[in-house]
Write an enzyme that holds these catalytic residues in place. Structure first.
Site, short mmCIF file in Angstrom:
data_model
loop_
_atom_site.label_atom_id
_atom_site.label_comp_id
_atom_site.label_asym_id
_atom_site.label_seq_id
_atom_site.Cartn_x
_atom_site.Cartn_y
_atom_site.Cartn_z
N HIS A 59 3.38 -1.11 -0.86
CA HIS A 59 2.78 -2.25 -1.54
C HIS A 59 1.58 -2.74 -0.74
CE1 HIS A 59 5.37 -4.10 1.49
NE2 HIS A 59 4.48 -5.08 1.49
N HIS A 143 -4.60 -3.87 2.73
CA HIS A 143 -4.09 -2.66 3.38
C HIS A 143 -2.71 -2.34 2.83
CE1 HIS A 143 -2.10 -5.86 5.67
NE2 HIS A 143 -1.16 -4.96 5.93
#
Length: 196
Positions: A59, A143
């Site tokens: 995720h 990220h």
């Protein structure tokens, strides 16, 4: 953008009866299957001491929340419903060890900070403030965590050839709760808002 009526609540069991909140909550973008496949491909070589993040748990965290009372969770999910903006495909700029290669804790795929990411960050933070939740002052750095290291891990250099990675695509904005276990954290989706 008009509020959407397609928010989906997962059938989760709320924490033990004495608790009145979900624990270790965060808001994140869920990658599509092609992006997950690329990030878990054997072609993406990681250093030996690294423990890959499981496929289903990949995720991109937008905001950390912490403990989230049930009532505030309902209000936050409703506010996020109208703020789930489509995110164009996001290129991977580099692979890094955080906080540093000399003392790694995480290996991450850093994505380019686009206007869409900036807008999403602003919308999520605004939703949290409107719901009465504290907001982390740290800057948003898009990220995806690929791997984790033990606390005493030796210095490593990223070995990934990220040039072959496709741009990352995301299917939904998700409100997660996290549970710590011996094998690592387990994430449970509390609410999910499609981005398309």
């Amino acid at each position: 953008m008009a509020a959407r009526a397609d928010i989906r609540w997962a059938p989760v069991m709320r924490n033990p009866p004495r608790s009145d909140a979900w624990q270790r909550c965060f808001v994140a973008l869920a990658p599509d299957d092609a992006s997950r496949d690329a990030l878990t491909s054997s072609a993406l070589t990681l250093p030996d001491p690294a423990r890959r993040v499981p496929y289903a748990q990949l995720h991109l965290t937008v905001a950390f929340i912490g403990a989230l009372p049930f009532e505030q969770g309902d209000r936050l999910a409703s506010r996020l419903r109208g703020r789930a903006l489509p995110i164009p495909p996001a290129p991977v700029e580099r692979i890094e060890c955080w906080p540093a290669g000399a003392h790694p804790r995480l290996m991450v795929a850093v994505l380019a900070l686009s206007d869409a990411f900036v807008a999403l960050d602003w919308h999520v933070r605004s939703s949290m403030i409107e719901t009465g939740l504290p907001v982390d002052a740290r800057a948003f750095r898009p990220h995806i965590t690929l791997a984790r290291f033990a606390r005493d891990a030796s210095a490593v250099a990223p070995l990934c050839d990220f040039a072959a990675l496709p741009p990352m695509r995301f299917t939904s904005l998700v409100l997660y709760s996290s549970t710590l276990a011996k094998q690592g954290a387990r994430y449970e989706a509390l609410a999910s808002v499609p981005l398309d």
